[in-house]
Design a protein around this motif. Structure first.
Motif, PDB file in Angstrom:
ATOM      1  N   GLY A  69      13.824  42.068  23.141  1.00 21.30           N
ATOM      2  CA  GLY A  69      12.990  41.593  22.041  1.00 21.30           C
ATOM      3  C   GLY A  69      11.659  42.316  21.993  1.00 21.30           C
ATOM      4  O   GLY A  69      11.191  42.717  20.914  1.00 21.30           O
ATOM      5  N   TYR A  70      11.042  42.472  23.164  1.00 28.99           N
ATOM      6  CA  TYR A  70       9.798  43.239  23.229  1.00 28.99           C
ATOM      7  C   TYR A  70      10.028  44.680  22.771  1.00 28.99           C
ATOM      8  O   TYR A  70       9.205  45.268  22.057  1.00 28.99           O
ATOM      9  N   ARG A  71      11.160  45.274  23.182  1.00 34.69           N
ATOM     10  CA  ARG A  71      11.456  46.649  22.800  1.00 34.69           C
ATOM     11  C   ARG A  71      11.582  46.787  21.280  1.00 34.69           C
ATOM     12  O   ARG A  71      11.040  47.721  20.688  1.00 34.69           O
ATOM     13  N   TYR A  72      12.282  45.847  20.657  1.00 32.04           N
ATOM     14  CA  TYR A  72      12.446  45.887  19.201  1.00 32.04           C
ATOM     15  C   TYR A  72      11.083  45.732  18.528  1.00 32.04           C
ATOM     16  O   TYR A  72      10.761  46.449  17.565  1.00 32.04           O
ATOM     17  N   TYR A  73      10.281  44.820  19.039  1.00 35.53           N
ATOM     18  CA  TYR A  73       8.949  44.579  18.475  1.00 35.53           C
ATOM     19  C   TYR A  73       8.092  45.845  18.558  1.00 35.53           C
ATOM     20  O   TYR A  73       7.459  46.249  17.576  1.00 35.53           O
ATOM     21  N   VAL A  74       8.083  46.473  19.735  1.00 31.90           N
ATOM     22  CA  VAL A  74       7.275  47.674  19.931  1.00 31.90           C
ATOM     23  C   VAL A  74       7.736  48.807  19.020  1.00 31.90           C
ATOM     24  O   VAL A  74       6.927  49.532  18.441  1.00 31.90           O
ATOM     25  N   ASP A  75       9.046  48.943  18.857  1.00 35.20           N
ATOM     26  CA  ASP A  75       9.595  50.048  18.069  1.00 35.20           C
ATOM     27  C   ASP A  75       9.477  49.842  16.560  1.00 35.20           C
ATOM     28  O   ASP A  75       9.350  50.816  15.810  1.00 35.20           O
ATOM     29  N   HIS A  76       9.519  48.583  16.093  1.00 32.97           N
ATOM     30  CA  HIS A  76       9.650  48.336  14.657  1.00 32.97           C
ATOM     31  C   HIS A  76       8.563  47.450  14.035  1.00 32.97           C
ATOM     32  O   HIS A  76       8.344  47.521  12.828  1.00 32.97           O
ATOM     33  N   LEU A  77       7.900  46.627  14.844  1.00 33.73           N
ATOM     34  CA  LEU A  77       7.026  45.603  14.254  1.00 33.73           C
ATOM     35  C   LEU A  77       5.571  45.693  14.693  1.00 33.73           C
ATOM     36  O   LEU A  77       4.711  45.058  14.081  1.00 33.73           O
ATOM     37  N   LEU A  78       5.279  46.462  15.698  1.00 33.21           N
ATOM     38  CA  LEU A  78       3.934  46.471  16.263  1.00 33.21           C
ATOM     39  C   LEU A  78       2.931  47.121  15.319  1.00 33.21           C
ATOM     40  O   LEU A  78       3.174  48.216  14.792  1.00 33.21           O
ATOM     41  N   LYS A  79       1.814  46.451  15.116  1.00 31.23           N
ATOM     42  CA  LYS A  79       0.683  46.995  14.368  1.00 31.23           C
ATOM     43  C   LYS A  79      -0.552  46.911  15.258  1.00 31.23           C
ATOM     44  O   LYS A  79      -0.992  45.820  15.603  1.00 31.23           O
ATOM     45  N   PRO A  80      -1.104  48.067  15.664  1.00 30.11           N
ATOM     46  CA  PRO A  80      -2.245  48.050  16.589  1.00 30.11           C
ATOM     47  C   PRO A  80      -3.424  47.258  16.038  1.00 30.11           C
ATOM     48  O   PRO A  80      -3.739  47.324  14.844  1.00 30.11           O
ATOM     49  N   THR A  81      -4.061  46.511  16.924  1.00 32.14           N
ATOM     50  CA  THR A  81      -5.258  45.749  16.564  1.00 32.14           C
ATOM     51  C   THR A  81      -6.481  46.654  16.636  1.00 32.14           C
ATOM     52  O   THR A  81      -6.598  47.488  17.543  1.00 32.14           O
ATOM     53  N   ARG A  82      -7.386  46.488  15.706  1.00 32.03           N
ATOM     54  CA  ARG A  82      -8.634  47.261  15.717  1.00 32.03           C
ATOM     55  C   ARG A  82      -9.484  46.851  16.916  1.00 32.03           C
ATOM     56  O   ARG A  82      -9.651  45.668  17.212  1.00 32.03           O
ATOM     57  N   VAL A  83      -9.997  47.825  17.641  1.00 29.08           N
ATOM     58  CA  VAL A  83     -10.830  47.555  18.811  1.00 29.08           C
ATOM     59  C   VAL A  83     -12.143  46.926  18.379  1.00 29.08           C
ATOM     60  O   VAL A  83     -12.763  47.360  17.391  1.00 29.08           O
ATOM     61  N   THR A  84     -12.577  45.888  19.103  1.00 30.61           N
ATOM     62  CA  THR A  84     -13.809  45.200  18.742  1.00 30.61           C
ATOM     63  C   THR A  84     -15.022  46.087  19.037  1.00 30.61           C
ATOM     64  O   THR A  84     -14.969  46.986  19.887  1.00 30.61           O
ATOM     65  N   ASN A  85     -16.106  45.807  18.346  1.00 28.42           N
ATOM     66  CA  ASN A  85     -17.346  46.558  18.577  1.00 28.42           C
ATOM     67  C   ASN A  85     -17.842  46.371  20.011  1.00 28.42           C
ATOM     68  O   ASN A  85     -18.401  47.288  20.612  1.00 28.42           O
ATOM     69  N   ASP A  86     -17.636  45.152  20.561  1.00 33.44           N
ATOM     70  CA  ASP A  86     -18.067  44.884  21.941  1.00 33.44           C
ATOM     71  C   ASP A  86     -17.310  45.769  22.925  1.00 33.44           C
ATOM     72  O   ASP A  86     -17.908  46.358  23.833  1.00 33.44           O
TER      73      ASP A  86
END
Length: 347
Positions: A69-86
């Motif tokens: 499930g993690y593999r499918y998520y990483v390959d097809h569904l993952l959207k990187p989060t914007r790094v916080t200013n902190d």
């Protein structure tokens, strides 16, 4: 192929589980925006379970992700989060301080990333192929031990304590220093390496009655500049990923963290993309419940370096992916600045 709703369900289960550690049920998914009845959602969850993407816990009707499930998520569904200013400010301030050699920057980069993520992190500096040997010294500690110091033109300083073979004396060491400075200093490291295998063994027979001890010392002292220098930080965080591991398992894990050859094989990506390895993909039974995010960076004219982080399979992939991507760029910029200063000071 998953339906859109099944993809949304899998994505939300992984996002919720990686942030809370609690199995996710149909009511949570409805609250998160899945527009379907509880019965329909449960049917989709069952289908995802049958596909091997979800697991059902014994204590709850909720589901948790499987490695697949993690593999499918990483390959097809993952959207990187914007790094916080902190986080960005912490990275830039930590990398922005004064450093005296490249290895300081590489080591500090592992420490900063570990502090930001609370995971175990690895940092491997740019390749050595274009460096030159610019300095060599031997400092006696006592009648049987020395410190050998090797310097390259790219700011790398290697020092190590050696115990001398019984048949070597101070005059032999003086000959060795003269030989290195006359024959090797100023050469590219790859040329040094070739001479150590071809020219130097023949020269040693002219300088020394017995070459056995001095040959060992040459290889041991100068060979260290060719080793891939991996810095590891946050080793104790391994206890958090596997709270139920026994003492022998932890000892084996800790030994792995000191094995430079195996770590190098494990962390170096084949290209410039960010790679995520999950569980068995890491190729080590000790790491079957963990995931690694690894990324390389290029320094123009100075080769490729690598950073990586090792954490539980339930890590928040979106945040970690975004953080690693920004981090490698900031590290590459810092190293490029350092190399430019070296070039200016040497011109």
């Amino acid at each position: 192929m998953l339906t859109q709703r099944q993809s949304d369900i899998l994505r939300l289960i992984i996002q919720n589980y990686t942030s809370s550690g609690v199995p996710v049920g149909s009511k949570t998914l409805m609250a998160e925006g899945i527009e379907a009845s509880s019965a329909t959602i449960r049917n989709d969850m069952k289908a995802l379970e049958e596909d091997g993407l979800l697991l059902k816990t014994h204590s709850s009707s909720g589901r948790i992700p499987s490695a697949a499930g993690y593999r499918y998520y990483v390959d097809h569904l993952l959207k990187p989060t914007r790094v916080t200013n902190d986080d960005l400010q912490v990275i830039r301030q930590s990398l922005g301080k004064e450093f005296h050699e490249i290895n300081e920057i590489i080591r500090q980069s592992a420490e900063i990333l570990s502090e930001l993520t609370s995971y175990t992190t690895f940092s491997l500096g740019p390749e050595v192929k274009d460096r030159r040997l610019t300095g060599f010294r031997i400092v006696p500690l006592n009648h049987r031990q020395i410190i050998a110091i090797v310097v390259t033109d790219k700011g790398n300083v290697e020092s190590q304590v050696f115990t001398l073979p019984a048949n070597l004396g101070s005059q032999d060491l003086e000959k060795m220093v003269r030989l290195v400075n006359d024959r090797l200093v100023g050469d590219p490291l790859m040329t040094v390496y070739q001479k150590l295998r071809t020219e130097i063994p023949m020269i040693l027979h002219k300088y020394f009655q017995s070459t056995e001890g001095i040959s060992y010392l040459f290889d041991a002292v100068l060979g260290q500049v060719f080793e891939d220098k991996i810095y590891v930080s946050g080793q104790m965080n391994l206890l958090d990923y596997e709270p139920h591991q026994d003492l022998n398992q932890f000892k084996s894990m800790f030994s792995l963290m000191r094995d430079s050859d195996e770590l190098t094989q494990m962390i170096v990506p084949m290209d410039s993309n960010i790679h995520i390895k999950i569980g068995s993909e890491l190729g080590n039974d000790l790491l079957q419940n963990m995931s690694m995010i690894q990324a390389s960076y290029e320094i123009d004219g100075h080769g490729r370096g690598t950073i990586a982080l090792l954490g539980p399979t339930s890590m928040p992939y979106s945040r970690m992916f975004g953080l690693v991507d920004v981090y490698r760029k900031e590290l590459a910029n810092r190293l490029a600045d350092y190399y430019r200063l070296l070039d200016l000071s040497g011109s």
